[in-house]
Design an enzyme around this catalytic site. Structure first.
Site, PDB file in Angstrom:
ATOM      1  N   ASN A 123       0.855  -1.190   0.000  1.00 20.37           N
ATOM      2  CA  ASN A 123       0.000   0.000   0.000  1.00 20.37           C
ATOM      3  C   ASN A 123       0.899   1.251   0.000  1.00 20.37           C
ATOM      4  O   ASN A 123       1.739   1.414   0.886  1.00 20.37           O
ATOM      5  CB  ASN A 123      -0.890  -0.055   1.252  1.00 20.37           C
ATOM      6  CG  ASN A 123      -1.825   1.132   1.352  1.00 20.37           C
ATOM      7  OD1 ASN A 123      -1.405   2.272   1.169  1.00 20.37           O
ATOM      8  ND2 ASN A 123      -3.079   0.891   1.662  1.00 20.37           N
ATOM      9  N   HIS A 178       0.916   6.169   2.022  1.00 18.14           N
ATOM     10  CA  HIS A 178       1.647   7.098   2.888  1.00 18.14           C
ATOM     11  C   HIS A 178       2.866   7.719   2.227  1.00 18.14           C
ATOM     12  O   HIS A 178       3.465   8.639   2.789  1.00 18.14           O
ATOM     13  CB  HIS A 178       1.932   6.445   4.236  1.00 18.14           C
ATOM     14  CG  HIS A 178       0.631   6.172   4.937  1.00 18.14           C
ATOM     15  ND1 HIS A 178      -0.248   7.181   5.256  1.00 18.14           N
ATOM     16  CD2 HIS A 178       0.004   5.017   5.266  1.00 18.14           C
ATOM     17  CE1 HIS A 178      -1.345   6.665   5.795  1.00 18.14           C
ATOM     18  NE2 HIS A 178      -1.211   5.350   5.808  1.00 18.14           N
ATOM     19  N   HIS A 222      -5.613   3.773  -1.702  1.00 12.84           N
ATOM     20  CA  HIS A 222      -6.956   4.127  -1.228  1.00 12.84           C
ATOM     21  C   HIS A 222      -7.263   5.556  -1.659  1.00 12.84           C
ATOM     22  O   HIS A 222      -6.619   6.500  -1.185  1.00 12.84           O
ATOM     23  CB  HIS A 222      -6.962   3.997   0.304  1.00 12.84           C
ATOM     24  CG  HIS A 222      -8.281   4.258   0.952  1.00 12.84           C
ATOM     25  ND1 HIS A 222      -8.480   4.116   2.306  1.00 12.84           N
ATOM     26  CD2 HIS A 222      -9.476   4.648   0.453  1.00 12.84           C
ATOM     27  CE1 HIS A 222      -9.736   4.402   2.616  1.00 12.84           C
ATOM     28  NE2 HIS A 222     -10.359   4.746   1.499  1.00 12.84           N
ATOM     29  N   ARG A 273      -9.394   8.282  -1.034  1.00 15.22           N
ATOM     30  CA  ARG A 273     -10.382   8.689  -0.025  1.00 15.22           C
ATOM     31  C   ARG A 273     -11.211   9.849  -0.535  1.00 15.22           C
ATOM     32  O   ARG A 273     -10.749  10.650  -1.347  1.00 15.22           O
ATOM     33  CB  ARG A 273      -9.681   9.085   1.274  1.00 15.22           C
ATOM     34  CG  ARG A 273      -8.988   7.937   1.973  1.00 15.22           C
ATOM     35  CD  ARG A 273      -8.447   8.392   3.319  1.00 15.22           C
ATOM     36  NE  ARG A 273      -9.498   8.504   4.291  1.00 15.22           N
ATOM     37  CZ  ARG A 273      -9.723   7.636   5.276  1.00 15.22           C
ATOM     38  NH1 ARG A 273      -8.945   6.592   5.424  1.00 15.22           N
ATOM     39  NH2 ARG A 273     -10.711   7.814   6.120  1.00 15.22           N
ATOM     40  N   ARG A 329      -7.016  12.822   1.045  1.00 20.19           N
ATOM     41  CA  ARG A 329      -5.952  13.239   1.966  1.00 20.19           C
ATOM     42  C   ARG A 329      -4.582  12.687   1.581  1.00 20.19           C
ATOM     43  O   ARG A 329      -3.566  13.208   1.979  1.00 20.19           O
ATOM     44  CB  ARG A 329      -6.298  12.894   3.410  1.00 20.19           C
ATOM     45  CG  ARG A 329      -6.206  11.431   3.736  1.00 20.19           C
ATOM     46  CD  ARG A 329      -6.409  11.179   5.200  1.00 20.19           C
ATOM     47  NE  ARG A 329      -7.781  11.437   5.630  1.00 20.19           N
ATOM     48  CZ  ARG A 329      -8.334  10.868   6.711  1.00 20.19           C
ATOM     49  NH1 ARG A 329      -7.624  10.054   7.453  1.00 20.19           N
ATOM     50  NH2 ARG A 329      -9.574  11.117   7.034  1.00 20.19           N
ATOM     51  N   GLU A 362      -8.674   0.739  -3.311  1.00 18.96           N
ATOM     52  CA  GLU A 362      -9.515   0.784  -2.099  1.00 18.96           C
ATOM     53  C   GLU A 362     -10.391   2.015  -2.155  1.00 18.96           C
ATOM     54  O   GLU A 362      -9.906   3.110  -2.466  1.00 18.96           O
ATOM     55  CB  GLU A 362      -8.639   0.906  -0.861  1.00 18.96           C
ATOM     56  CG  GLU A 362      -8.076  -0.370  -0.381  1.00 18.96           C
ATOM     57  CD  GLU A 362      -7.269  -0.140   0.894  1.00 18.96           C
ATOM     58  OE1 GLU A 362      -7.457   0.879   1.574  1.00 18.96           O
ATOM     59  OE2 GLU A 362      -6.435  -0.991   1.183  1.00 18.96           O
ATOM     60  N   THR A 367      -8.491   3.592   8.372  1.00 18.96           N
ATOM     61  CA  THR A 367      -9.734   2.824   8.299  1.00 18.96           C
ATOM     62  C   THR A 367      -9.897   2.056   9.607  1.00 18.96           C
ATOM     63  O   THR A 367      -9.226   1.059   9.837  1.00 18.96           O
ATOM     64  CB  THR A 367      -9.684   1.862   7.095  1.00 18.96           C
ATOM     65  OG1 THR A 367      -9.236   2.603   5.968  1.00 18.96           O
ATOM     66  CG2 THR A 367     -11.056   1.284   6.800  1.00 18.96           C
ATOM     67  N   GLU A 390     -11.355  -9.196   2.805  1.00 20.34           N
ATOM     68  CA  GLU A 390     -10.086  -8.874   3.464  1.00 20.34           C
ATOM     69  C   GLU A 390     -10.404  -8.705   4.945  1.00 20.34           C
ATOM     70  O   GLU A 390     -11.234  -7.878   5.321  1.00 20.34           O
ATOM     71  CB  GLU A 390      -9.470  -7.599   2.881  1.00 20.34           C
ATOM     72  CG  GLU A 390      -8.154  -7.263   3.570  1.00 20.34           C
ATOM     73  CD  GLU A 390      -7.334  -6.207   2.853  1.00 20.34           C
ATOM     74  OE1 GLU A 390      -7.363  -6.161   1.605  1.00 20.34           O
ATOM     75  OE2 GLU A 390      -6.661  -5.423   3.541  1.00 20.34           O
ATOM     76  N   HIS A 423      -4.052  -4.492   7.621  1.00 18.29           N
ATOM     77  CA  HIS A 423      -4.145  -3.352   8.536  1.00 18.29           C
ATOM     78  C   HIS A 423      -3.257  -3.566   9.759  1.00 18.29           C
ATOM     79  O   HIS A 423      -3.463  -4.511  10.513  1.00 18.29           O
ATOM     80  CB  HIS A 423      -5.572  -3.039   8.997  1.00 18.29           C
ATOM     81  CG  HIS A 423      -5.740  -1.560   9.234  1.00 18.29           C
ATOM     82  ND1 HIS A 423      -5.261  -0.927  10.343  1.00 18.29           N
ATOM     83  CD2 HIS A 423      -6.280  -0.584   8.455  1.00 18.29           C
ATOM     84  CE1 HIS A 423      -5.513   0.367  10.259  1.00 18.29           C
ATOM     85  NE2 HIS A 423      -6.125   0.607   9.108  1.00 18.29           N
TER      86      HIS A 423
HETATM   87  N1  PXP Z   1      -6.066  -3.069   3.822  1.00 17.90           N
HETATM   88  C1  PXP Z   1      -7.012  -2.106   3.894  1.00 17.90           C
HETATM   89  C2  PXP Z   1      -8.374  -2.445   3.383  1.00 17.90           C
HETATM   90  C3  PXP Z   1      -6.732  -0.813   4.387  1.00 17.90           C
HETATM   91  O1  PXP Z   1      -7.702   0.120   4.440  1.00 17.90           O
HETATM   92  C4  PXP Z   1      -5.416  -0.528   4.793  1.00 17.90           C
HETATM   93  C5  PXP Z   1      -5.072   0.840   5.285  1.00 17.90           C
HETATM   94  O2  PXP Z   1      -5.196   1.752   4.250  1.00 17.90           O
HETATM   95  C6  PXP Z   1      -4.454  -1.545   4.692  1.00 17.90           C
HETATM   96  C7  PXP Z   1      -4.813  -2.801   4.226  1.00 17.90           C
HETATM   97  C8  PXP Z   1      -3.030  -1.318   5.069  1.00 17.90           C
HETATM   98  O3  PXP Z   1      -2.921  -1.010   6.421  1.00 17.90           O
HETATM   99  P1  PXP Z   1      -1.550  -0.502   6.999  1.00 17.90           P
HETATM  100  O4  PXP Z   1      -1.222   0.775   6.276  1.00 17.90           O
HETATM  101  O5  PXP Z   1      -1.829  -0.303   8.446  1.00 17.90           O
HETATM  102  O6  PXP Z   1      -0.525  -1.564   6.725  1.00 17.90           O
END
Ligand code: PXP
Length: 254
Positions: free
Chosen positions: A11, A14, A47, A49, A53, A74, A105, A155, A198
């Site tokens: 992901n 960030h 994602h 949003r 953001r 996402e 999330t 998921e 997550h």
């Molecule tokens: N899976 C989903 C559906 C999420 O919303 C997120 C966070 O954006 C993640 C995985 C990844 O989570 P993390 O950034 O905490 O590893």
């Protein structure tokens, strides 16, 4: 049932968070995605949003155009996001709950409470050939409803378990872990492909990789933090090794 291969989805939200801190173009989340793939990621997750953001519309379009591995888009189940995802045509859409005031999330999607809204939404994505995944907590009613809604994938939200592990709350961590173990088995038995994500780090990713039902982990925040110290390529390789160590525990079971 044969053991599904275990994929790592990275992901890149960030990287965009950091970029947006100065409103410019650097660091570029697409560059991070390309680097992660070069280092062994099996897919990229981002994602979009409602408040934009981190990831921007143009990031999604560029990710789809420039990466060679599957894009997991996402998003919240809104008409606006449906329109954008149908135009982008990602490999997969992961439907997540979204509240403006949350930091990330925070909980799973309530597919039981929202099944009327979600059913046509999932059908339209299925018809477009986009694999739908529902980001839910490992609760039996949510899992059973996900299967009824004809989403091929769930998921499992691992945030509560990961927080309890990191905070040293052993009893809570064990209870959350059992919920995930049982939920993954129930989902697989219902014919769903099971992903998880997550809050995962090397330790929790290794642990959950030993669940034979899990086919994919989606990981972002921890990896981007580690990348500051050892580089993104090295972080992807270390995460892959942690997952492989976990998976070997399944293979070595009697
Ligand atoms: N899976 C989903 C559906 C999420 O919303 C997120 C966070 O954006 C993640 C995985 C990844 O989570 P993390 O950034 O905490 O590893």
């Amino acid at each position: 049932m044969p053991l599904p291969p275990l994929r790592l989805g990275v992901n890149v939200d960030h990287v965009a968070t950091l970029r947006n801190a100065r409103s410019g173009e650097r660091p570029d989340p697409v560059r991070a995605a390309l680097l992660a793939i070069e280092a062994g990621a099996d897919g990229i997750t981002a994602h979009l949003r409602e408040d934009r953001r981190h990831i921007r519309d143009s990031d999604m379009a560029r990710l789809k155009a420039e990466i060679s591995k599957p894009l997991n888009f996402e998003m919240a189940a809104t008409e606006d996001m449906l329109r954008i995802s149908l135009a982008t045509k990602p490999h997969a859409v992961c439907l997540v709950p979204e509240r403006r005031e949350e930091l990330t999330t925070e909980g799973g999607l309530d597919v039981v409470g929202q099944h009327n809204l979600l059913a046509p939404f999932i059908a339209r994505l299925n018809d477009a050939g986009i694999r739908v995944s529902l980001f839910i907590s490992a609760d039996p009613p949510q899992i059973e409803m996900a299967a009824k809604l004809r989403a091929p994938v769930i998921e499992i939200h691992t945030g509560g378990w990961c927080d309890a592990v990191v905070d040293g709350h052993a009893d809570k961590a064990e209870a959350e872990w059992q919920r995930i173990v049982e939920g993954a088995a129930l989902a697989r038995a219902a014919g769903l492909e099971v992903h998880a994500g997550h809050g995962l780090d090397y330790q929790t990713a290794e642990t959950i990789s030993a669940l034979p039902e899990i086919a994919e982990l989606n990981i972002g925040y921890f990896m981007m933090g580690e990348a500051l110290f050892v580089g993104l390529g090295e972080t992807v390789r270390q995460m892959r090794s942690a997952m492989d160590r976990g998976r070997r525990k399944v293979a070595s079971r009697p």
